[in-house]
Write an enzyme that holds these catalytic residues in place. Structure first.
Site, short mmCIF file in Angstrom:
data_model
loop_
_atom_site.label_atom_id
_atom_site.label_comp_id
_atom_site.label_asym_id
_atom_site.label_seq_id
_atom_site.Cartn_x
_atom_site.Cartn_y
_atom_site.Cartn_z
N GLY A 8 37.73 28.09 39.73
CA GLY A 8 37.69 27.73 38.26
C GLY A 8 39.02 27.50 38.04
N THR A 66 45.87 33.21 43.26
CA THR A 66 47.06 33.97 42.89
C THR A 66 48.27 33.35 43.49
N LYS A 117 58.44 33.93 45.58
CA LYS A 117 59.75 33.62 46.49
C LYS A 117 60.56 32.74 46.33
N ALA A 160 32.31 29.90 38.07
CA ALA A 160 31.07 30.28 38.57
C ALA A 160 30.44 31.43 37.79
N GLY A 182 57.47 49.36 35.23
CA GLY A 182 56.80 49.41 36.58
C GLY A 182 57.98 48.78 37.77
N VAL A 197 52.63 46.83 36.17
CA VAL A 197 51.91 48.33 36.66
C VAL A 197 50.60 48.19 37.49
N GLY A 198 50.68 47.20 38.07
CA GLY A 198 49.57 47.07 39.23
C GLY A 198 48.56 45.92 39.00
N ARG A 199 47.80 45.77 39.84
CA ARG A 199 46.76 44.88 39.82
C ARG A 199 45.19 45.44 39.99
N HIS A 244 70.57 37.40 71.48
CA HIS A 244 72.02 38.07 70.98
C HIS A 244 72.65 36.89 70.46
P1 FAD Z 1 43.23 35.33 44.48
O1 FAD Z 1 44.43 34.58 45.09
O2 FAD Z 1 43.55 36.02 43.08
O3 FAD Z 1 42.12 34.18 44.28
C1 FAD Z 1 41.27 34.28 43.66
C2 FAD Z 1 40.57 33.08 43.06
O4 FAD Z 1 39.36 32.91 42.40
C3 FAD Z 1 41.60 32.62 41.82
O5 FAD Z 1 42.04 31.09 41.85
C4 FAD Z 1 40.45 32.42 40.48
O6 FAD Z 1 40.65 31.38 39.74
C5 FAD Z 1 39.27 31.98 41.29
N1 FAD Z 1 38.05 32.68 40.71
C6 FAD Z 1 37.90 34.04 39.90
N2 FAD Z 1 36.71 34.06 39.45
C7 FAD Z 1 36.13 32.76 39.67
C8 FAD Z 1 34.92 32.42 39.06
N3 FAD Z 1 34.05 33.12 38.55
N4 FAD Z 1 34.52 31.06 39.59
C9 FAD Z 1 35.53 30.33 39.75
N5 FAD Z 1 36.70 30.88 40.46
C10 FAD Z 1 36.90 31.82 40.32
N6 FAD Z 1 50.81 38.96 48.51
C11 FAD Z 1 51.58 38.96 49.71
O7 FAD Z 1 51.12 39.09 50.85
N7 FAD Z 1 52.92 38.60 49.64
C12 FAD Z 1 53.57 38.30 48.71
O8 FAD Z 1 54.77 38.17 48.75
C13 FAD Z 1 52.81 38.50 47.40
N8 FAD Z 1 53.47 38.32 46.19
C14 FAD Z 1 52.82 38.25 45.29
C15 FAD Z 1 53.70 38.08 43.96
C16 FAD Z 1 53.02 38.05 42.71
C17 FAD Z 1 53.73 37.84 41.50
C18 FAD Z 1 51.59 38.45 42.47
C19 FAD Z 1 50.96 38.60 41.36
C20 FAD Z 1 50.72 38.71 43.69
C21 FAD Z 1 51.51 38.64 45.11
N9 FAD Z 1 50.91 38.87 46.01
C22 FAD Z 1 51.56 38.89 47.25
C23 FAD Z 1 49.56 39.24 46.04
C24 FAD Z 1 48.59 38.05 46.48
O9 FAD Z 1 48.65 36.98 45.56
C25 FAD Z 1 47.25 38.56 46.46
O10 FAD Z 1 46.79 39.50 47.46
C26 FAD Z 1 46.20 37.32 47.08
O11 FAD Z 1 46.41 36.08 46.14
C27 FAD Z 1 44.70 37.84 47.13
O12 FAD Z 1 44.05 36.78 47.34
P2 FAD Z 1 42.66 36.44 46.92
O13 FAD Z 1 42.00 35.32 47.83
O14 FAD Z 1 41.88 37.84 47.24
O15 FAD Z 1 42.53 36.33 45.36
P1 NAD Z 2 52.80 47.98 42.15
O1 NAD Z 2 51.61 48.94 42.55
O2 NAD Z 2 53.27 47.71 43.42
O3 NAD Z 2 53.69 48.76 41.31
C1 NAD Z 2 53.49 49.37 39.92
C2 NAD Z 2 54.26 50.31 39.57
O4 NAD Z 2 54.08 50.72 38.28
C3 NAD Z 2 54.39 51.60 40.38
O5 NAD Z 2 55.70 52.02 40.90
C4 NAD Z 2 53.91 52.55 39.31
O6 NAD Z 2 54.36 53.99 39.60
C5 NAD Z 2 54.44 52.18 38.00
N1 NAD Z 2 53.57 52.20 36.85
C6 NAD Z 2 52.44 52.58 36.47
N2 NAD Z 2 52.08 52.75 35.26
C7 NAD Z 2 53.11 52.64 34.60
C8 NAD Z 2 53.65 53.18 33.24
N3 NAD Z 2 52.64 53.30 32.44
N4 NAD Z 2 54.95 53.10 33.07
C9 NAD Z 2 55.84 53.00 34.10
N5 NAD Z 2 55.61 52.57 35.14
C10 NAD Z 2 54.31 52.66 35.55
O7 NAD Z 2 52.13 46.94 41.28
P2 NAD Z 2 52.72 45.36 40.96
O8 NAD Z 2 54.23 45.57 41.16
O9 NAD Z 2 52.15 45.21 39.67
O10 NAD Z 2 51.89 44.68 42.15
C11 NAD Z 2 50.59 44.49 42.11
C12 NAD Z 2 50.15 44.12 43.55
O11 NAD Z 2 50.37 42.83 44.06
C13 NAD Z 2 50.84 44.83 44.70
O12 NAD Z 2 50.16 46.32 44.82
C14 NAD Z 2 50.78 44.26 45.80
O13 NAD Z 2 49.48 44.45 46.33
C15 NAD Z 2 50.97 42.79 45.16
N6 NAD Z 2 52.28 42.05 45.31
C16 NAD Z 2 52.53 42.27 46.77
C17 NAD Z 2 53.83 41.63 46.91
C18 NAD Z 2 54.49 41.49 48.25
O14 NAD Z 2 53.72 41.63 49.14
N7 NAD Z 2 55.49 41.21 48.45
C19 NAD Z 2 54.61 40.99 45.77
C20 NAD Z 2 54.19 41.41 44.62
C21 NAD Z 2 52.97 41.76 44.44
#
Ligand code: FAD
Ligand code: NAD
Length: 464
Positions: A36, A42, A52, A118, A183, A270-272, A443
């Site tokens: 979509g 993401t 990055k 979808a 967070g 604060v998480g996903r 090394h």
């Molecule tokens: P997504 O990448 O979320 O893809 C889902 C797709 O489905 C989206 O494009 C969405 O538009 C589409 N979609 C949803 N519903 C519908 C629908 N009904 N119809 C059509 N399309 C739809 N992970 C790492 O491993 N390393 C990292 O360094 C890292 N950094 C991150 C930094 C940030 C800021 C964030 C937010 C996340 C990061 N992550 C990282 C997590 C990583 O992005 C996700 O784990 C990964 O993208 C998950 O892949 P996915 O295919 O499950 O879902």
């Molecule tokens: P996270 O789970 O890593 O961290 C969330 C933090 O927010 C925790 O430390 C938690 O204790 C805190 N928190 C929760 N509620 C709160 C509140 N009300 N007030 C203050 N603190 C609070 O979540 P994120 O940083 O949002 O990232 C989401 C996910 O995205 C990660 O878990 C990871 O799976 C993915 N991600 C991965 C990477 C990577 O692989 N390098 C980078 C970014 C994101």
């Protein structure tokens, strides 16, 4: 309404969905992928890659600033400046290259990409509000759900205006004066550090007693020290309460102290949570595991021929896990025997210093009742680390005491993300400490610290 039939229908073009579609295409499975928004999901558009890229910009800028302030290396530069709009354009270029590449790979492998949202009708039927043209009904044998995740929002701090999620925080073209990050997890620290290096005053508000609370104290200690050195203010055991009329952020600590932090931007990280709403998923009445779709070790849901992968299927929400699951489901649909049972899904936190874990930590091994040998080796005794001003941090190994089989690795330090491959090879290939200790490592490299850690666990490290 137009109709289409296919063998595999993938909803979501993120790392999970697009990899599944590419692999299915390679194996000759007729495949349709519905996205979509933008291909790459993401990860490529608003996650892994742009974050990055921004971290790289921030690191380079911080390096230039460091040199302009006098330094041990004897390098002199004038006070640097940064054009954030240009930096963002460069970052967008990296994203564009990669997402364009995904489109090309899907085409090359014969995958039909449908652009539109979808909506699930039943386990074999999906309707798509196609971006251009009339709605489409797609009938499939296998339905693969890869819809990813969305950020958790705080009811008293909804995203909008100056309250932003990672998506907006990655795209700012003006440096905030005061950024408050709520967070101290992956996103909060990666982006908080980046914006601090780009010149913002950064305060981090974390509900738990420490940063990155899922990691042990030994590992996060160097990160904590670095946050302090960078001048990031930490408010641990503290929660955000809401914005004040003047735009500040009201916070409350666990001992009930309430105070206001100046904030012209508030990043809520604060998480996903899995994206399960808004596309008819509930009509399938799938078994759930908390907020995620419940899957077995083949990523099958509770409905026959309906599969779920990636963030939708819960933790760990990491791109490489989504990709591995996607590849596996495609192979199963094509008739291969596969299951998802990795010994290690590495996790890297791209903080400064970086942090990497793979396999079992000492605490996880103990919780499973496994007797282990644990040893670590400091980068302060590694020539490569010292020669690039990276003497902080260490590598740690966890091995089964009885057999010396390597079960886990952890590391913190400059550039340790690249050690994750070596860590996973050792674990997945069943290496013992002796195997790692007897391999010749080039090394001077950080990899020597991996070998030395294994030797130290065996009681005869050479350089300490
Ligand atoms: P997504 O990448 O979320 O893809 C889902 C797709 O489905 C989206 O494009 C969405 O538009 C589409 N979609 C949803 N519903 C519908 C629908 N009904 N119809 C059509 N399309 C739809 N992970 C790492 O491993 N390393 C990292 O360094 C890292 N950094 C991150 C930094 C940030 C800021 C964030 C937010 C996340 C990061 N992550 C990282 C997590 C990583 O992005 C996700 O784990 C990964 O993208 C998950 O892949 P996915 O295919 O499950 O879902
Ligand atoms: P996270 O789970 O890593 O961290 C969330 C933090 O927010 C925790 O430390 C938690 O204790 C805190 N928190 C929760 N509620 C709160 C509140 N009300 N007030 C203050 N603190 C609070 O979540 P994120 O940083 O949002 O990232 C989401 C996910 O995205 C990660 O878990 C990871 O799976 C993915 N991600 C991965 C990477 C990577 O692989 N390098 C980078 C970014 C994101």
């Amino acid at each position: 309404m137009k109709t289409k039939t296919t063998t595999l229908l993938v909803i979501g073009g993120g790392p999970g969905g697009y990899v599944a579609a590419i692999r299915a295409g390679q194996l000759g499975v007729p495949t349709v992928l519905v996205e979509g928004d933008r291909l790459g999901g993401t990860c490529l558009n608003i996650g892994c890659i742009p974050s990055k890229a921004l971290i790289h910009v921030a690191d380079e800028f911080a390096r230039a600033c460091h040199f302009s302030n006098g330094n041990a290396l004897g390098i002199h530069v004038e006070k640097p400046a940064i054009d954030l709009a240009q930096a963002q354009a460069w970052k967008d270029g990296v994203v564009g290259k990669l997402t364009g590449g995904v489109g090309a790979l899907l085409r090359k492998n014969g995958v039909q990409v449908v652009k539109g949202w979808a909506r699930i009708v039943d386990g074999k039927t999906v309707e798509v509000a196609v971006q251009e043209g009339e709605p489409l009904r797609i009938q499939c044998e296998h339905l693969l759900l890869a819809t990813g995740s969305v950020p958790v929002s705080l009811p008293h701090l909804p995203i909008g205006g100056n309250v932003v999620s990672s998506t907006e925080a990655l795209a700012l073209t003006h440096k905030p004066k005061h950024l408050v990050v709520v967070g101290a997890g992956y996103i909060g620290l990666e982006l908080g550090i980046a914006w601090r290096k780009l010149g913002a005053e950064v305060a981090v508000v974390e509900a738990a007693a420490t940063v990155l609370p899922t990691y042990d104290e030994e590992l996060t200690k160097p990160v904590l020290a670095s946050l302090r050195k960078l001048g990031i203010t930490l408010h641990l055991n503290t929660k955000a309460e809401g914005l004040t009329d003047s735009g500040g952020l009201r916070v409350r600590s666990s001992n009930a102290d309430e105070f206001v932090l100046p904030a012209d931007k508030v990043l809520v990280a604060v998480g996903r949570v899995p994206r399960t709403a808004g596309f008819g998923l509930e009509s399938l009445q799938l078994d759930m595991a908390g907020r995620a779709v419940k899957v077995d070790e083949q990523c099958r849901t509770s409905m026959r021929n309906v599969w779920a992968i990636g963030d939708l299927a819960g933790e760990p929400m990491l791109a490489h896990r989504a990709m591995a699951q996607g590849e596996m489901v495609a192979e199963i649909v094509a008739g291969k025997k596969r299951r998802f049972a990795p010994l290690a899904i590495p996790a890297v936190c791209f903080t400064d210093p970086e942090l990497v874990v793979a396999g079992l930590s000492p605490a996880e091994a103990e919780a499973r009742g496994i007797e282990v040998t644990v040893a670590s080796f400091p980068f302060g005794a590694n020539g490569r680390a010292l020669s690039m001003e990276g003497g902080e941090g260490f590598v740690r190994v966890v091995a089964r005491r009885e057999t010396q089989q390597v079960l886990g690795w952890q590391a913190v330090g400059k550039g340790v993300s690249e050690l994750s491959a070596a860590f996973c090879y050792a674990i997945e290939m069943g290496a013992r400490l002796e195997d790692v200790g007897s391999i010749i490592h080039a090394h001077p490299t950080l990899g020597e610290a991996v070998q030395e850690t294994a030797l130290r666990a065996l009681g005869h490290a050479l350089h300490i």
